[in-house]
Design a protein around this motif. Structure first.
Motif, PDB file in Angstrom:
ATOM      1  N   PHE A 290       0.817  -1.204   0.000  1.00 43.38           N
ATOM      2  CA  PHE A 290       0.000   0.000   0.000  1.00 43.38           C
ATOM      3  C   PHE A 290       0.855   1.262   0.000  1.00 43.38           C
ATOM      4  N   LYS A 291       2.029   1.178   0.579  1.00 45.25           N
ATOM      5  CA  LYS A 291       2.918   2.343   0.561  1.00 45.25           C
ATOM      6  C   LYS A 291       3.268   2.721  -0.873  1.00 45.25           C
ATOM      7  N   GLY A 292       3.596   1.696  -1.690  1.00 44.77           N
ATOM      8  CA  GLY A 292       3.889   1.973  -3.097  1.00 44.77           C
ATOM      9  C   GLY A 292       2.672   2.474  -3.853  1.00 44.77           C
ATOM     10  N   LEU A 293       1.503   1.864  -3.585  1.00 41.33           N
ATOM     11  CA  LEU A 293       0.282   2.290  -4.273  1.00 41.33           C
ATOM     12  C   LEU A 293      -0.112   3.709  -3.880  1.00 41.33           C
ATOM     13  N   PHE A 294      -0.030   4.010  -2.591  1.00 40.49           N
ATOM     14  CA  PHE A 294      -0.421   5.339  -2.134  1.00 40.49           C
ATOM     15  C   PHE A 294       0.571   6.396  -2.604  1.00 40.49           C
ATOM     16  N   ALA A 295       1.852   6.028  -2.697  1.00 42.49           N
ATOM     17  CA  ALA A 295       2.849   6.993  -3.171  1.00 42.49           C
ATOM     18  C   ALA A 295       2.621   7.331  -4.641  1.00 42.49           C
ATOM     19  N   ALA A 296       2.142   6.349  -5.421  1.00 43.76           N
ATOM     20  CA  ALA A 296       1.874   6.605  -6.839  1.00 43.76           C
ATOM     21  C   ALA A 296       0.526   7.265  -7.067  1.00 43.76           C
ATOM     22  N   SER A 297      -0.310   7.325  -6.039  1.00 41.17           N
ATOM     23  CA  SER A 297      -1.632   7.924  -6.179  1.00 41.17           C
ATOM     24  C   SER A 297      -1.529   9.443  -6.183  1.00 41.17           C
ATOM     25  N   GLN A 298      -2.326  10.083  -7.056  1.00 41.82           N
ATOM     26  CA  GLN A 298      -2.322  11.537  -7.101  1.00 41.82           C
ATOM     27  C   GLN A 298      -2.961  12.161  -5.861  1.00 41.82           C
ATOM     28  N   ASN A 299      -3.727  11.365  -5.107  1.00 40.58           N
ATOM     29  CA  ASN A 299      -4.309  11.868  -3.868  1.00 40.58           C
ATOM     30  C   ASN A 299      -3.296  11.924  -2.729  1.00 40.58           C
ATOM     31  N   ALA A 300      -2.056  11.494  -2.971  1.00 32.41           N
ATOM     32  CA  ALA A 300      -1.029  11.567  -1.938  1.00 32.41           C
ATOM     33  C   ALA A 300      -0.711  13.005  -1.547  1.00 32.41           C
ATOM     34  N   VAL A 301      -0.994  13.969  -2.442  1.00 30.62           N
ATOM     35  CA  VAL A 301      -0.729  15.369  -2.109  1.00 30.62           C
ATOM     36  C   VAL A 301      -1.649  15.868  -1.003  1.00 30.62           C
ATOM     37  N   GLN A 302      -2.793  15.208  -0.807  1.00 28.14           N
ATOM     38  CA  GLN A 302      -3.719  15.628   0.240  1.00 28.14           C
ATOM     39  C   GLN A 302      -3.347  15.062   1.608  1.00 28.14           C
ATOM     40  N   PHE A 303      -2.657  13.923   1.639  1.00 26.09           N
ATOM     41  CA  PHE A 303      -2.343  13.262   2.913  1.00 26.09           C
ATOM     42  C   PHE A 303      -0.863  12.887   2.949  1.00 26.09           C
ATOM     43  N   PRO A 304       0.019  13.845   3.066  1.00 25.81           N
ATOM     44  CA  PRO A 304       1.452  13.509   3.098  1.00 25.81           C
ATOM     45  C   PRO A 304       1.878  12.815   4.379  1.00 25.81           C
ATOM     46  N   GLU A 305       1.056  12.891   5.457  1.00 28.32           N
ATOM     47  CA  GLU A 305       1.467  12.332   6.743  1.00 28.32           C
ATOM     48  C   GLU A 305       1.334  10.817   6.799  1.00 28.32           C
ATOM     49  N   ARG A 306       0.545  10.222   5.916  1.00 25.36           N
ATOM     50  CA  ARG A 306       0.322   8.787   6.021  1.00 25.36           C
ATOM     51  C   ARG A 306       1.532   7.973   5.572  1.00 25.36           C
ATOM     52  N   ASN A 307       2.471   8.584   4.887  1.00 27.09           N
ATOM     53  CA  ASN A 307       3.651   7.855   4.436  1.00 27.09           C
ATOM     54  C   ASN A 307       4.498   7.395   5.614  1.00 27.09           C
ATOM     55  N   ALA A 308       4.542   8.210   6.700  1.00 27.96           N
ATOM     56  CA  ALA A 308       5.341   7.839   7.867  1.00 27.96           C
ATOM     57  C   ALA A 308       4.781   6.586   8.537  1.00 27.96           C
ATOM     58  N   LEU A 309       3.452   6.496   8.683  1.00 27.46           N
ATOM     59  CA  LEU A 309       2.839   5.316   9.294  1.00 27.46           C
ATOM     60  C   LEU A 309       3.080   4.069   8.462  1.00 27.46           C
ATOM     61  N   LEU A 310       2.898   4.157   7.158  1.00 29.55           N
ATOM     62  CA  LEU A 310       3.103   2.988   6.302  1.00 29.55           C
ATOM     63  C   LEU A 310       4.559   2.559   6.293  1.00 29.55           C
TER      64      LEU A 310
END
Length: 453
Positions: A121-141
């Motif tokens: 999911f980290k890779g999928l969320f990083a490639a998602s364009q919606n990642a600009v709205q939630f930059p904080e979730r990368n630390a948890l993943l």
């Protein structure tokens, strides 16, 4: 007596040696004895004082030794007590570890699954364009994917909420500020409209998300106008439904679409031969239009002449009527010859330039074939130089070579329709002349029969 003197002399010698240099030398034995006695008394006092100090130090050292031994014994007892506590704790820890291992067997498997899916999911969320709205979730993943310990309940709930959040935003259209990189390298913060996971729009244009930089980039070329005409209305919509073209492949089809050449680029691929073909097509179309308008005018005049008994100038049917009215003789063959002469004289004028349309329609495919052959020759030369390792090289060369054939067919097909239309119209006019001529001859023949009877 003699011995006493010797003893006194020896003591005197010793005192002389031990006495300070500044002491006065006794003048007699009596003074010497007196001095010795005085010094003996002083020395005796000093020795007593030293002895008292030594005894005091000995008692103090004995007390310190006793205290040190007491501390050593207490420390030894404390060490034994701590060792016993350590052994007990170690035993208890071993028992608790075994209990934890037995009880966390299922949790361990769950941890492996969580770590695996967190990495995916980290890779999928990083490639998602919606990642600009939630930059904080990368630390948890990242923590869940790289952690070697069991995740806490809060971390598992956070992971669950992150997945639900991604599912929700994937079906919504939101507008968020983000950095947009334009073609010339300039960057600016713009309001970007995110259409789920499919497309993004900024300033009335399609943009694509670049996961490596976390920014949006403007497409090198926007799609066609029929696709772009819905973008301003969709971007300006406030809660209402508006139509919009989206790319279900998350930008793959859109990137291929903008890479496909335009009509002008296709024409440019045809080179000189392509421009010659298009020039011939334009010239043939102009000739066809000119012939159609010219034949329309001639046909209108002929139809007007057919409704009138008077000869009107400027039309072939008027010339036939004039030839009929001017015939005074009784020879039918002369009238037929006169009529045929008028038809033969006007037929080429009516069919003027019609054959050139057919010529252009026939030559255009041949020129297209010529351009294709020239393009294939260039392609095979490239294969000879660079080999067949790159299929795109051959595909691109063959595609450019076939452009001229396409242009030739594009020109020839409508020219054939134009030729058929114009040729049919001209034939109808000539046929109308022949019919009117036959009618005049039949009318004249009836007059001859009436005169004979």
């Amino acid at each position: 007596m003699k011995g006493f003197k010797s003893l006194a002399a020896a003591l005197l010698t010793a005192l002389v040696i031990a006495a300070p240099a500044h002491a006065d030398t006794p003048a007699s034995l009596a003074e010497l004895l007196k001095t010795v006695k005085a010094e003996s008394i002083v020395e005796s006092k000093e020795n007593k004082q030293r002895e008292a100090e030594f005894r005091a130090d000995r008692n103090q050292q004995a007390a310190l030794l006793k205290q040190a031994r007491a501390e050593l014994q207490a420390t030894t007892e404390r060490g034994e007590q701590l060792k016993a506590t350590f052994d007990a704790n170690d035993k208890q820890l071993t028992e608790l570890t075994e209990t934890l291992r037995q009880r966390s067997g299922t949790l361990g498997e769950m941890f492996g699954v969580v770590r695996q899916y967190a990495g995916e999911f980290k890779g999928l969320f990083a490639a998602s364009q919606n990642a600009v709205q939630f930059p904080e979730r990368n630390a948890l993943l990242t923590k869940l994917a790289e952690s070697k310990e069991l995740p806490s309940t809060q971390e598992l709930e956070g992971f669950w909420h992150t997945i639900l959040q991604q599912v929700i935003v994937s079906g919504n259209t939101t507008t968020t500020p983000a950095t947009v990189v334009y073609g010339e390298g300039k960057e600016a913060v713009r309001d970007v409209t995110l259409v789920g996971e499919f497309n993004a729009i900024a300033d009335g244009k399609y943009v694509t998300y670049v996961p490596q930089t976390g920014k949006f980039e403007e497409l090198s070329r926007q799609p066609t106008k029929n696709i772009m005409r819905n973008v301003p209305g969709f971007e300006a919509a406030n809660g209402s439904y508006e139509p919009l073209f989206i790319d279900p492949s998350r930008g793959v089809i859109l990137s291929l679409l903008v890479q496909s050449p335009t009509v002008q680029e296709r024409i440019d691929q045809g080179g000189l031969v392509g421009y010659v073909i298009l020039g011939m097509g334009a010239l043939g179309a102009l000739i066809a239009l000119f012939c159609f308008l010219r034949l329309t005018v001639i046909g209108a005049k002929m139809r007007k002449q057919a409704k009138s008994d008077k000869v009107l100038d400027g039309n072939p049917l008027g010339e036939i009527m004039e030839a009929y009215q001017g015939h005074k003789g009784d020879n039918l063959e002369d009238l037929e010859a006169k009529m045929d002469e008028v038809i033969l004289r006007n037929a080429p004028s009516i069919e003027r330039f019609v054959g050139s349309i057919k010529l252009f329609a026939s030559v255009a495919p041949l020129l297209g074939l010529l351009g294709t052959v020239m393009g294939m020759i260039g392609t095979f030369q490239a294969i000879t130089l660079f080999g067949t390792g790159d299929p795109k090289l051959m595909a691109g060369g063959i595609s450019e070579a076939l452009v001229t054939t396409m242009l030739g067919l594009v020109v020839a097909i409508p020219l054939l329709f134009f030729y058929t239309l114009v040729h049919s119209k001209s034939r109808r006019l000539v046929q109308m002349l022949e019919e009117q001529s036959a009618g005049f001859i039949a009318r004249y023949q009836e007059k001859l029969h009436a005169a004979d009877s």
